[in-house]
Design a protein around this motif. Structure first.
Motif, PDB file in Angstrom:
ATOM      1  N   ALA A 146      38.584  41.011  37.829  1.00  0.00           N
ATOM      2  CA  ALA A 146      38.389  42.007  38.893  1.00  0.00           C
ATOM      3  C   ALA A 146      36.910  42.286  39.124  1.00  0.00           C
ATOM      4  O   ALA A 146      36.500  42.635  40.236  1.00  0.00           O
ATOM      5  CB  ALA A 146      39.113  43.302  38.528  1.00  0.00           C
ATOM      6  N   ALA A 147      36.093  42.149  38.069  1.00  0.00           N
ATOM      7  CA  ALA A 147      34.669  42.479  38.214  1.00  0.00           C
ATOM      8  C   ALA A 147      33.818  41.650  37.265  1.00  0.00           C
ATOM      9  O   ALA A 147      34.261  41.260  36.182  1.00  0.00           O
ATOM     10  CB  ALA A 147      34.439  43.968  37.940  1.00  0.00           C
ATOM     11  N   ILE A 148      32.607  41.378  37.730  1.00  0.00           N
ATOM     12  CA  ILE A 148      31.569  40.760  36.897  1.00  0.00           C
ATOM     13  C   ILE A 148      30.466  41.804  36.764  1.00  0.00           C
ATOM     14  O   ILE A 148      30.136  42.489  37.741  1.00  0.00           O
ATOM     15  CB  ILE A 148      30.985  39.498  37.588  1.00  0.00           C
ATOM     16  N   VAL A 149      29.909  41.930  35.574  1.00  0.00           N
ATOM     17  CA  VAL A 149      28.681  42.720  35.398  1.00  0.00           C
ATOM     18  C   VAL A 149      27.649  41.758  34.814  1.00  0.00           C
ATOM     19  O   VAL A 149      27.916  41.100  33.811  1.00  0.00           O
ATOM     20  CB  VAL A 149      28.883  43.910  34.433  1.00  0.00           C
ATOM     21  N   ASN A 150      26.498  41.638  35.469  1.00  0.00           N
ATOM     22  CA  ASN A 150      25.435  40.783  34.943  1.00  0.00           C
ATOM     23  C   ASN A 150      24.386  41.632  34.232  1.00  0.00           C
ATOM     24  O   ASN A 150      23.899  42.619  34.778  1.00  0.00           O
ATOM     25  CB  ASN A 150      24.742  39.995  36.065  1.00  0.00           C
ATOM     26  N   SER A 151      24.022  41.205  33.017  1.00  0.00           N
ATOM     27  CA  SER A 151      22.987  41.933  32.277  1.00  0.00           C
ATOM     28  C   SER A 151      21.634  41.787  32.969  1.00  0.00           C
ATOM     29  O   SER A 151      20.852  42.736  33.017  1.00  0.00           O
ATOM     30  CB  SER A 151      22.899  41.414  30.838  1.00  0.00           C
ATOM     31  N   HIS A 152      21.367  40.591  33.475  1.00  0.00           N
ATOM     32  CA  HIS A 152      20.102  40.317  34.182  1.00  0.00           C
ATOM     33  C   HIS A 152      20.268  39.016  34.953  1.00  0.00           C
ATOM     34  O   HIS A 152      21.270  38.327  34.806  1.00  0.00           O
ATOM     35  CB  HIS A 152      18.924  40.278  33.202  1.00  0.00           C
ATOM     36  N   TRP A 153      19.271  38.660  35.771  1.00  0.00           N
ATOM     37  CA  TRP A 153      19.430  37.539  36.707  1.00  0.00           C
ATOM     38  C   TRP A 153      19.161  36.169  36.097  1.00  0.00           C
ATOM     39  O   TRP A 153      19.380  35.155  36.779  1.00  0.00           O
ATOM     40  CB  TRP A 153      18.522  37.741  37.933  1.00  0.00           C
TER      41      TRP A 153
END
Ligand code: ZN
Length: 322
Positions: A73-80
């Motif tokens: 349902a969702a992605i969370v990225n710590s950094h690019w």
């Protein structure tokens, strides 16, 4: 019959008994690493924290979701950094409605660091000596730099605080000017777990886009919370004591880098202080990387050392100055 129905219900709807599921990122010696992926359960589906670089890694994430019979349902990225975000595109294709949460730091990176990486990529692709495996990786990286909308967030996280993600409340933190311009990390109070992204990396802090002092402050913020487990951006989960030991190693390394002590002494210092987090196969890798970051970050010109201690995007910069 009743047992079968019950089993089916549990299979389809039950949340996982474990507080998180870790899909470890590989750190090969001859190609770029994959960041760790941490999967959390939420009412609307799975939340995937970081998506790796190589197709094998993102496939492992998708396979896990399929085995759980739950959508991502969702992605969370710590950094690019691309070892944490390239897989966003694979997951977006498999789950077109996935919500992607990240800080807004990708914008400045595209104007600077990633623009330079792209130029280097073209040079390497033009070189016939570049092996086929590396070539595939370069093309995959270049594709997301050329089409940043494939990995970019559609929900920008700008400040710390509780957030509802996929129907679950999560304690979200933003560390400004640390490993990148804005790093996202999570705290799950119920299981006392911190998901740290690359603010903690066992082998060596990956300082390519680091502001050394801001990073140290971020580690202080992490230490303030009563966590018992911390999942780093690369490497094995840590206890609180492990983390405190790693933080000391980080601060010693930065102090040594800013002193006049010989480079060799700083590299040896890191290898000794962080020995617990460096396996035998990666000893030389960690030393080589520590030497590289001393040269390119901690012992570069004062201007270069400060390069990542201010926002990268020129447009944001002017706005801030106006
Ligand atoms: Zn990383």
């Amino acid at each position: 019959m009743r047992v079968a129905v019950l089993a089916l219900m549990m299979f389809a709807g039950a949340a996982s008994a474990e507080p998180y599921h870790l899909i470890p990122g590989a750190v090969p010696l001859d190609s770029g690493p994959d960041g760790n992926t941490v999967v959390l359960d939420a009412p609307q589906g799975l939340i995937v924290f970081d998506t790796g670089r190589h197709p094998e890694h993102s496939q492992a994430i998708i396979d896990y979701a399929k085995s759980r019979h739950r959508p991502i349902a969702a992605i969370v990225n710590s950094h690019w950094h691309l070892d944490h975000t390239t897989g966003n595109w694979d997951i977006r294709q498999a789950y077109p409605h996935v919500a992607v949460y990240a800080s807004g730091a990708l914008k400045g990176a595209l104007e600077t660091f990633l623009k330079d990486s792209r130029a280097q990529t073209d040079q390497m692709l033009a070189d016939p000596k570049t092996p086929a495996m590396v070539r595939d990786q370069l093309l995959r990286g270049r594709a997301v730099i050329d089409h940043p909308e494939r990995i970019a967030p559609n929900h920008v996280i700008s400040h710390s605080g509780p957030m509802m993600i996929a129907g679950r409340q999560i304690d979200v933190h933003v560390a400004k000017l640390a490993a990148t311009e804005a790093d996202v990390w999570l705290y799950d109070a119920k299981s006392k777990t911190i998901i740290a992204g690359d603010l903690v990396v066992g082998l060596v802090p990956f300082m390519d886009t680091a502001c050394a002092e801001g990073w140290s402050h971020a580690l202080d913020r992490i230490a303030e919370l009563p966590f018992t487990t911390l999942i780093p951006g690369h490497g094995d989960p840590m206890t609180r004591a492990d983390f405190l030991q790693w933080r000391t190693a980080y601060d010693n390394f930065v102090d040594c880098g800013h002193s006049t002590r010989p480079t060799k002494e700083c590299v040896e210092g890191w290898s000794r202080d962080a020995a617990k987090f460096i396996d035998a196969a990666h000893k030389d890798y960690a030393k080589g990387a520590a030497g590289y970051y001393l040269q390119t970050r901690l012992r570069s010109s004062p201007d270069e050392q400060q390069r990542y201690c201010r926002p990268l995007s020129v447009s944001t910069w002017h706005k801030a100055a106006a």
